[in-house]
Scaffold this motif. Structure first.
Motif, short mmCIF file in Angstrom:
data_model
loop_
_atom_site.label_atom_id
_atom_site.label_comp_id
_atom_site.label_asym_id
_atom_site.label_seq_id
_atom_site.Cartn_x
_atom_site.Cartn_y
_atom_site.Cartn_z
N GLY A 27 5.09 -9.44 18.37
CA GLY A 27 4.98 -9.12 16.96
C GLY A 27 4.18 -7.86 16.70
N LYS A 28 3.75 -7.69 15.46
CA LYS A 28 3.03 -6.51 15.01
C LYS A 28 1.65 -6.44 15.65
CE LYS A 28 1.72 -3.06 12.33
NZ LYS A 28 2.27 -1.70 12.49
N VAL A 29 1.36 -5.33 16.34
CA VAL A 29 0.05 -5.16 16.96
C VAL A 29 -0.91 -4.58 15.93
CG1 VAL A 29 -1.26 -4.13 18.84
CG2 VAL A 29 1.12 -4.79 19.21
N VAL A 30 -1.99 -5.28 15.69
CA VAL A 30 -3.04 -4.82 14.78
C VAL A 30 -4.39 -4.98 15.48
CG1 VAL A 30 -1.79 -5.34 12.65
CG2 VAL A 30 -3.20 -7.11 13.70
N ALA B 37 14.49 -6.15 18.48
CA ALA B 37 14.56 -7.07 17.34
C ALA B 37 13.35 -7.99 17.23
CB ALA B 37 15.84 -7.90 17.42
N ALA B 38 12.56 -8.13 18.28
CA ALA B 38 11.37 -8.97 18.22
C ALA B 38 10.12 -8.15 17.92
CB ALA B 38 11.19 -9.73 19.53
N GLY B 39 10.28 -6.85 17.72
CA GLY B 39 9.14 -5.98 17.44
C GLY B 39 8.74 -6.00 15.99
N ALA B 40 7.72 -5.20 15.65
CA ALA B 40 7.15 -5.22 14.30
C ALA B 40 8.16 -4.83 13.23
CB ALA B 40 5.93 -4.29 14.25
N VAL B 41 8.91 -3.76 13.46
CA VAL B 41 9.94 -3.34 12.50
C VAL B 41 11.19 -4.19 12.69
CG1 VAL B 41 11.44 -1.44 11.78
CG2 VAL B 41 9.05 -0.99 12.34
N GLY B 42 11.54 -4.45 13.93
CA GLY B 42 12.76 -5.19 14.23
C GLY B 42 12.79 -6.58 13.62
N GLY C 67 -5.21 -8.21 5.24
CA GLY C 67 -5.36 -6.94 5.92
C GLY C 67 -4.21 -6.65 6.85
N TYR C 68 -3.80 -7.65 7.63
CA TYR C 68 -2.67 -7.46 8.54
C TYR C 68 -1.37 -7.22 7.77
CZ TYR C 68 -5.95 -9.91 11.68
OH TYR C 68 -7.05 -10.31 12.39
N SER C 69 -1.19 -7.96 6.67
CA SER C 69 0.04 -7.84 5.89
C SER C 69 0.20 -6.45 5.29
CB SER C 69 0.07 -8.88 4.76
OG SER C 69 0.10 -10.20 5.28
N LEU C 70 -0.91 -5.85 4.89
CA LEU C 70 -0.86 -4.51 4.31
C LEU C 70 -0.43 -3.46 5.32
CD1 LEU C 70 -4.09 -4.72 2.14
CD2 LEU C 70 -1.76 -4.52 1.27
N LEU C 71 -0.58 -3.77 6.60
CA LEU C 71 -0.14 -2.86 7.67
C LEU C 71 1.22 -3.26 8.23
CD1 LEU C 71 -3.54 -2.61 9.57
CD2 LEU C 71 -2.54 -0.89 8.06
N GLY C 72 1.61 -4.51 8.01
CA GLY C 72 2.85 -5.03 8.57
C GLY C 72 3.96 -5.12 7.53
N PRO C 73 4.27 -6.31 7.03
CA PRO C 73 5.43 -6.47 6.14
C PRO C 73 5.31 -5.71 4.83
CG PRO C 73 4.11 -8.48 6.22
CD PRO C 73 3.62 -7.61 7.33
N LEU C 74 4.09 -5.54 4.30
CA LEU C 74 3.92 -4.83 3.03
C LEU C 74 3.52 -3.38 3.24
CD1 LEU C 74 2.09 -7.60 0.98
CD2 LEU C 74 4.54 -7.12 1.14
N GLY C 75 3.45 -2.96 4.51
CA GLY C 75 3.05 -1.60 4.84
C GLY C 75 4.08 -0.89 5.67
N ILE C 76 3.61 -0.19 6.71
CA ILE C 76 4.46 0.70 7.48
C ILE C 76 5.66 -0.02 8.11
CG2 ILE C 76 2.93 0.49 9.50
CD1 ILE C 76 3.69 3.38 10.20
N SER C 77 5.47 -1.23 8.63
CA SER C 77 6.57 -1.93 9.31
C SER C 77 7.63 -2.39 8.33
CB SER C 77 6.02 -3.12 10.11
OG SER C 77 5.06 -2.70 11.05
N GLY C 78 7.20 -3.06 7.27
CA GLY C 78 8.15 -3.57 6.30
C GLY C 78 8.87 -2.46 5.55
N PHE D 142 20.56 -0.53 13.59
CA PHE D 142 19.17 -0.14 13.35
C PHE D 142 18.55 0.14 14.71
CE2 PHE D 142 15.98 -0.33 9.86
CZ PHE D 142 14.88 0.09 10.58
N ASP D 143 18.36 1.43 15.01
CA ASP D 143 17.97 1.84 16.36
C ASP D 143 16.47 2.07 16.47
OD1 ASP D 143 18.03 2.71 18.98
OD2 ASP D 143 18.49 4.78 18.43
#
Length: 348
Positions: A335-338, A162-167, A127-138, A228-229
């Motif tokens: 990291g990614k807040v879910v 750089a330590a954030g969800a997209v970064g 569930g987290y991955s679908l919102l993070g690396p495989l979803g909006i962030s990734g 990457f801003d």
């Protein structure tokens, strides 16, 4: 079944998010299958993504989505389970992703949803991955690079937040997939340590404790090829003084300005774009659906091969969603807040 929902009660002022008083949690009636119309589904919302752009949505400003107004329920991207359906696209038991309200149960149109799994179960990490690396962030990181940045092997890529969800995903894509020299920018020694030692950046600038201009001169003597801003504001202005010929600047976010209630910061060094024949372009990841499958395939392969690390900052219970957003806006997240909508769901 009780149906919690999170509503905006007032527009944020200068005290927000330090004073987190703009949301309220209410109990509402739970919708039932008998209320469904053709083309609709009844959802149980399971996992919610918390994203910095939400600060803009609650400001009252109209952007690429209508703003959330006081008295209305907050919304965002979520992974949900279909409990009942009068849709030709989805059936009971399907797992879907889309923009939904911050509520446990709701009826919505099938046009707003995408299928992610037919039947069975999904665990928390999926569930987290679908919102993070495989979803909006990734996808945001991948689309930014492919559509605008176009990094070439050996180039210098600088990534803010750089330590954030997209970064954190952008750092690892730039380092491993594009084979570039990667310099991260983050706030505080702990975050910089993570960017260097866990994500693999060649170096990281602690903008809270180091002189950004001095460190950029040291670390990018030949200039920045891709930036990457995620921050905007004064940091973007400083970056412009370190670009090289044909630099590509990816405008992804402007978190430095989201909480500003005064006159917005005006970038002064933009003539450098002319001198250096550089490109500075904004984007929204969903404008490039043709890049979704290759982006997900690339990131999935990196995850399987242990080439990508992801951290999740999990808020347990839908009622904690406002705290998750405030935490993100204050830079206190790791990291990614879910949000796991029900804290009694099976744990990892």
């Amino acid at each position: 079944m009780s149906n919690l929902q999170v509503q905006l009660v007032k527009k944020p002022d200068a005290k927000y998010p330090r004073v987190n008083d703009v949301f309220q949690v209410k109990t509402a009636s739970t919708p039932t299958a008998s209320q469904l119309k053709d083309g609709e589904v009844l959802l149980e919302n399971l996992y919610f993504s918390i994203d910095a752009t939400m600060r803009v949505w609650i400001s009252g400003a109209k952007t690429y989505v209508d703003p959330v107004l006081p008295g209305h329920t907050m919304f965002g991207q979520a992974v949900s389970r279909v409990l009942a359906s009068k849709s030709e696209k989805f059936q009971k038991g399907d797992y879907v992703i889309g923009i939904v309200h911050w509520t446990l149960y709701q009826i919505t149109s099938d046009a707003k949803l995408h299928l992610v799994k037919r039947g069975g179960d999904i665990d928390d990490l999926t569930g987290y991955s679908l919102l993070g690396p495989l979803g909006i962030s990734g996808l945001t990181a991948y689309v930014g690079f492919e559509a605008i940045g176009k990094p070439k092997e050996g180039e210098t890529v600088v990534i803010s937040a750089a330590a954030g969800a997209v970064g954190e995903i952008a750092v690892q894509l730039a380092k491993t997939y594009y084979k570039c020299k990667v310099i991260g920018i983050a706030g505080g020694p702990e975050k910089c340590d993570y960017v260097k030692k866990q994500l693999g950046a060649h170096d990281c600038i602690d903008y809270k404790n180091e002189n950004l201009s001095k460190r950029l001169r040291e670390l990018t003597p030949n200039g920045i090829h891709v930036y990457f801003d995620n921050v905007g504001g004064e940091m973007l202005d400083e970056i412009l003084m370190h670009i090289t010929d044909h630099t590509r600047i990816i405008l992804c976010g402007a978190i430095a300005t989201y909480n500003s209630t005064g006159e917005p910061y005006k970038v002064k060094n933009y003539p450098r774009l002319i001198i250096k024949r550089a490109v500075m372009q904004g984007f929204l990841y969903f404008d490039h659906p043709e890049l979704f499958k290759p982006g997900q395939a690339t990131i999935t392969q990196m995850l399987k091969q242990g080439q990508m690390k992801i951290r999740y900052d999990v808020q347990n219970g839908l009622e904690q969603a406002p705290n998750g957003l405030a935490k993100l806006l204050l830079g206190q997240n790791n990291g990614k807040v879910v949000v796991k909508a029900k804290s009694d769901q099976p744990k990892l």
